[in-house]
Design a protein around this motif. Structure first.
Motif, PDB file in Angstrom:
ATOM      1  N   GLU A 274     -78.594  -9.641 -30.153  1.00  0.00           N
ATOM      2  CA  GLU A 274     -79.695 -10.264 -29.147  1.00  0.00           C
ATOM      3  C   GLU A 274     -79.516  -9.123 -28.112  1.00  0.00           C
ATOM      4  O   GLU A 274     -80.610  -8.624 -27.595  1.00  0.00           O
ATOM      5  N   TYR A 275     -78.608  -8.752 -27.654  1.00  0.00           N
ATOM      6  CA  TYR A 275     -78.117  -7.838 -26.428  1.00  0.00           C
ATOM      7  C   TYR A 275     -78.858  -6.135 -26.957  1.00  0.00           C
ATOM      8  O   TYR A 275     -79.612  -5.693 -26.304  1.00  0.00           O
ATOM      9  N   LEU A 276     -78.360  -6.060 -28.206  1.00  0.00           N
ATOM     10  CA  LEU A 276     -79.122  -4.660 -28.825  1.00  0.00           C
ATOM     11  C   LEU A 276     -80.375  -4.697 -28.950  1.00  0.00           C
ATOM     12  O   LEU A 276     -81.054  -3.919 -28.716  1.00  0.00           O
ATOM     13  N   ASN A 277     -81.084  -5.892 -29.330  1.00  0.00           N
ATOM     14  CA  ASN A 277     -82.432  -6.114 -29.549  1.00  0.00           C
ATOM     15  C   ASN A 277     -83.289  -5.928 -28.448  1.00  0.00           C
ATOM     16  O   ASN A 277     -84.244  -5.339 -28.253  1.00  0.00           O
ATOM     17  N   VAL A 278     -82.746  -6.639 -27.306  1.00  0.00           N
ATOM     18  CA  VAL A 278     -83.521  -6.209 -25.804  1.00  0.00           C
ATOM     19  C   VAL A 278     -83.447  -4.840 -25.518  1.00  0.00           C
ATOM     20  O   VAL A 278     -84.437  -4.040 -25.066  1.00  0.00           O
ATOM     21  N   ALA A 279     -82.084  -4.243 -25.637  1.00  0.00           N
ATOM     22  CA  ALA A 279     -82.126  -2.676 -25.267  1.00  0.00           C
ATOM     23  C   ALA A 279     -83.055  -1.933 -26.312  1.00  0.00           C
ATOM     24  O   ALA A 279     -83.705  -1.053 -25.749  1.00  0.00           O
TER      25      ALA A 279
ATOM     26  N   PRO B  82     -84.515   5.063 -24.008  1.00  0.00           N
ATOM     27  CA  PRO B  82     -83.425   5.154 -24.975  1.00  0.00           C
ATOM     28  C   PRO B  82     -82.033   5.122 -24.312  1.00  0.00           C
ATOM     29  O   PRO B  82     -81.156   4.769 -25.107  1.00  0.00           O
ATOM     30  N   GLU B  83     -81.869   5.631 -23.256  1.00  0.00           N
ATOM     31  CA  GLU B  83     -80.554   5.541 -22.485  1.00  0.00           C
ATOM     32  C   GLU B  83     -80.236   4.078 -22.394  1.00  0.00           C
ATOM     33  O   GLU B  83     -78.811   3.842 -22.369  1.00  0.00           O
ATOM     34  N   LEU B  84     -81.008   3.150 -22.358  1.00  0.00           N
ATOM     35  CA  LEU B  84     -80.633   1.787 -22.159  1.00  0.00           C
ATOM     36  C   LEU B  84     -79.981   1.234 -23.695  1.00  0.00           C
ATOM     37  O   LEU B  84     -79.004   0.542 -23.712  1.00  0.00           O
TER      38      LEU B  84
END
Length: 97
Positions: A21-26, A32-34
């Motif tokens: 979920e953390y990666l999906n939000v980013a 892209p830096e997020l």
């Protein structure tokens, strides 16, 4: 008096669901830096030495690829994502009429 403890997202990466979920939000962000920062947080939580073994990349290479402002090649990002045990998926953008 208690000193504030700096926030470290890696401290909260305790399950595949949280990581995903953390990666999906980013990934949904327009920045892209997020995504790269999120990958760095997850990599830190998983351990760079193990991640280096899983990707076949050197630890120094991983640190450089995940450093703020780095622009790693897509192949490195894919190796990293696979080694973290997650997949990228796409879906159509819903556009309002």
């Amino acid at each position: 008096m208690n000193k504030p403890v700096p926030f470290d997202a890696a401290d909260y990466m305790d399950s595949e669901e949280v990581i995903s979920e953390y990666l999906n939000v980013a990934l949904a962000s327009e920045h892209p830096e997020l995504l790269m920062q999120a990958l760095a947080d997850v990599a830190k939580a998983r351990g760079m030495a193990q991640l280096a073994r899983d990707t076949g990349l050197g630890r120094e290479s991983l640190y450089k690829a995940l450093a703020p402002g780095a622009k790693p090649c897509f192949d490195t990002v894919l190796k990293l994502i696979r080694a973290l045990g997650v997949e990228l998926h796409t879906s159509p953008i819903t556009r309002e009429a």
